[in-house]
Design an enzyme around this catalytic site. Structure first.
Site, PDB file in Angstrom:
ATOM      1  N   HIS A 208      -9.134  -7.320   8.190  1.00  0.00           N
ATOM      2  CA  HIS A 208     -10.383  -7.566   8.918  1.00  0.00           C
ATOM      3  C   HIS A 208     -11.472  -6.727   8.260  1.00  0.00           C
ATOM      4  CE1 HIS A 208      -8.551  -9.188  12.791  1.00  0.00           C
ATOM      5  NE2 HIS A 208      -7.503  -8.581  12.274  1.00  0.00           N
TER       6      HIS A 208
ATOM      7  N   ARG B 145     -14.878 -16.307   8.112  1.00  0.00           N
ATOM      8  CA  ARG B 145     -15.313 -15.633   9.346  1.00  0.00           C
ATOM      9  C   ARG B 145     -14.256 -15.770  10.450  1.00  0.00           C
ATOM     10  NH1 ARG B 145     -20.159 -13.752   8.171  1.00  0.00           N
ATOM     11  NH2 ARG B 145     -21.331 -15.001   6.656  1.00  0.00           N
ATOM     12  N   ASP B 146     -14.041 -14.663  11.158  1.00  0.00           N
ATOM     13  CA  ASP B 146     -13.093 -14.660  12.272  1.00  0.00           C
ATOM     14  C   ASP B 146     -13.628 -15.552  13.398  1.00  0.00           C
ATOM     15  OD1 ASP B 146     -10.700 -12.453  13.251  1.00  0.00           O
ATOM     16  OD2 ASP B 146     -11.723 -13.609  14.813  1.00  0.00           O
ATOM     17  N   ILE B 147     -12.735 -16.275  14.030  1.00  0.00           N
ATOM     18  CA  ILE B 147     -13.131 -17.205  15.100  1.00  0.00           C
ATOM     19  C   ILE B 147     -13.591 -16.452  16.352  1.00  0.00           C
ATOM     20  CG2 ILE B 147     -10.877 -17.514  16.244  1.00  0.00           C
ATOM     21  CD1 ILE B 147     -11.390 -20.555  16.063  1.00  0.00           C
TER      22      ILE B 147
ATOM     23  N   VAL C 268      -1.593 -13.103  14.105  1.00  0.00           N
ATOM     24  CA  VAL C 268      -1.401 -14.175  13.122  1.00  0.00           C
ATOM     25  C   VAL C 268      -0.561 -13.582  11.988  1.00  0.00           C
ATOM     26  CG1 VAL C 268      -2.490 -15.767  11.505  1.00  0.00           C
ATOM     27  CG2 VAL C 268      -3.587 -15.306  13.711  1.00  0.00           C
TER      28      VAL C 268
ATOM     29  N   ASN D 156      -3.694  -5.082  10.995  1.00  0.00           N
ATOM     30  CA  ASN D 156      -2.686  -4.930  12.035  1.00  0.00           C
ATOM     31  C   ASN D 156      -1.354  -5.433  11.479  1.00  0.00           C
ATOM     32  OD1 ASN D 156      -4.627  -4.012  13.895  1.00  0.00           O
ATOM     33  ND2 ASN D 156      -5.227  -6.119  14.359  1.00  0.00           N
TER      34      ASN D 156
ATOM     35  N   HIS E  97      -3.588 -10.194   6.576  1.00  0.00           N
ATOM     36  CA  HIS E  97      -5.048 -10.282   6.500  1.00  0.00           C
ATOM     37  C   HIS E  97      -5.662  -8.911   6.718  1.00  0.00           C
ATOM     38  CE1 HIS E  97      -3.716 -11.189  10.606  1.00  0.00           C
ATOM     39  NE2 HIS E  97      -4.819 -10.569  11.038  1.00  0.00           N
TER      40      HIS E  97
END
Ligand code: DGP
Length: 134
Positions: free
Chosen positions: A122, A49-51, A116, A107, A120
């Protein structure tokens, strides 16, 4: 002579950068050194899970191996990229957002909004989203 030496050096440095994991937060999450709520893990990828979630479901799917971005992908990575999407589909199903639909975003680079520098995807869903093109 000097030019050839410089090209060799730059090529070596970029390879070192490609495998460098010490300061990468996502490498630390993959290795277990940093905490995250992991929702899927296998030999090739980890999903967590994204922070800073921007929707009810916001999960990041990352290769376990450090790859800086889409721009650093090589032809040999094609199976891995396909696997990332297969895992995204599976996680979306488990999150209960398959029927409603979801968004996958990668991205790439500074201008692409990447913050980052470990590749990755999303996985974002659980609400109706505005179209990104307006
Ligand atoms: P991007 O801007 O596309 O590079 O997305 C990076 C995402 O990573 C951003 O949505 C926030 C998330 N993130 C950054 N640091 C951490 C962290 O330590 N843990 C988790 N779970 N997510 C993080």
């Amino acid at each position: 002579m000097l030019k050839a030496h410089l090209i060799h050096l730059i090529s070596r440095l970029s390879r070192i950068r490609h495998t460098m994991t010490d300061s990468c937060i996502f490498c630390k999450i993959v290795s277990g050194e940093a905490k995250a709520e992991i929702v899927h893990r296998d030999a090739q990828v980890t999903a967590f899970r994204d922070i800073h979630p921007v929707a009810p479901t916001h999960i990041l799917i990352v290769p376990n191996r450090h790859i800086e971005s889409v721009s650093a992908l090589e032809t040999d990575d094609e199976q891995l990229v396909g696997h990332i999407f297969t895992v995204a589909r599976k996680v979306a199903h488990e999150e209960g957002i398959s029927r409603g639909g979801y968004r996958l975003i990668t991205n790439t680079g500074i201008d692409g909004g990447q913050t980052v520098f470990h590749l990755h995807v999303h996985l974002i869903g659980g609400q109706r989203m505005r179209h990104p093109m307006g």
